[in-house]
Design a protein around this motif. Structure first.
Motif, mmCIF file in Angstrom:
data_model
loop_
_atom_site.group_PDB
_atom_site.id
_atom_site.type_symbol
_atom_site.label_atom_id
_atom_site.label_comp_id
_atom_site.label_asym_id
_atom_site.label_seq_id
_atom_site.Cartn_x
_atom_site.Cartn_y
_atom_site.Cartn_z
ATOM 1 N N ASN A 116 3.926 5.694 0.693
ATOM 2 C CA ASN A 116 4.457 5.206 -0.290
ATOM 3 C C ASN A 116 3.446 4.390 -0.959
ATOM 4 N N ASP A 117 2.430 3.996 -0.856
ATOM 5 C CA ASP A 117 1.398 3.297 -1.512
ATOM 6 C C ASP A 117 0.142 4.024 -1.928
ATOM 7 N N ASN A 120 -2.382 6.881 -3.796
ATOM 8 C CA ASN A 120 -2.695 7.449 -5.205
ATOM 9 C C ASN A 120 -1.916 8.855 -5.355
ATOM 10 N N ALA A 156 1.497 8.062 -6.695
ATOM 11 C CA ALA A 156 1.439 7.931 -8.256
ATOM 12 C C ALA A 156 0.958 9.041 -9.037
ATOM 13 N N LEU A 169 5.252 8.828 -9.207
ATOM 14 C CA LEU A 169 6.095 7.752 -8.653
ATOM 15 C C LEU A 169 5.531 6.364 -8.560
ATOM 16 N N LYS A 170 6.135 5.449 -8.443
ATOM 17 C CA LYS A 170 5.698 4.049 -8.224
ATOM 18 C C LYS A 170 5.109 3.965 -6.903
ATOM 19 N N LYS A 171 3.901 3.361 -6.850
ATOM 20 C CA LYS A 171 3.444 2.780 -5.544
ATOM 21 C C LYS A 171 4.292 1.649 -4.894
ATOM 22 N N SER A 172 4.332 1.652 -3.767
ATOM 23 C CA SER A 172 5.317 0.289 -3.121
ATOM 24 C C SER A 172 4.705 -0.938 -3.573
ATOM 25 N N GLU A 225 3.450 -1.741 -6.484
ATOM 26 C CA GLU A 225 3.739 -1.897 -7.559
ATOM 27 C C GLU A 225 4.913 -2.312 -7.967
ATOM 28 N N ARG A 226 5.974 -2.391 -7.050
ATOM 29 C CA ARG A 226 7.260 -2.580 -7.094
ATOM 30 C C ARG A 226 7.251 -4.337 -7.125
ATOM 31 N N LYS A 227 8.308 -4.630 -7.857
ATOM 32 C CA LYS A 227 8.351 -6.186 -7.791
ATOM 33 C C LYS A 227 9.036 -6.467 -6.561
#
Length: 124
Positions: free
Chosen positions: A94-95, A97, A100, A104-107, A109-111
């Motif tokens: 999930n994290d 490249n 991305a 999709l957002k990398k984990s 990069e999520r707040k």
């Protein structure tokens, strides 16, 4: 009545025209001075109108079928893309490249979720 040549006539007007043609067939001695107004000419015109309406109906049916095909294929593609996204997440994490790269957002990069205070949770 509108002067716009592309605007359709109402169903009432079209039915009134057909009723007039039907009634004209029963009038003995009808002999118009304009050859385009003869019973034979209007019958030939009615044949052309019917053929055009039939072509329009077939085109509308073909359009509806093509539209349905496109919608089904779009939905199938969307399901495949969702599956692809899941496959990329499973294969690369999930994290990554790669996650991305497919939008999709990398984990990372999520707040992080914020805790709500007791007052916020009760809607006060």
């Amino acid at each position: 009545m509108s002067n716009n040549p592309k605007r359709r006539l109402s169903a009432d007007i079209l039915q009134t025209d057909l009723d007039c043609i039907t009634a004209l067939k029963a009038i003995d001695g009808y002999a118009p001075s304009n050859p385009a107004d003869t019973l034979a000419a209007i019958a030939e015109l009615q044949t052309r109108v019917s053929a055009a309406e039939e072509r329009e109906l077939h085109a509308a049916n073909a359009y509806a079928a093509a539209r349905n095909d496109a919608i089904l294929l779009q939905k199938e593609r969307h399901e495949r893309v969702k599956s692809i996204k899941n496959q990329v997440r499973a294969q690369f994490g999930n994290d990554s490249n790669e996650v991305a790269a497919i939008g999709l957002k990398k984990s990372s990069e999520r707040k992080a979720p914020k805790r709500r205070s007791q007052a916020e949770g009760n809607g006060v």
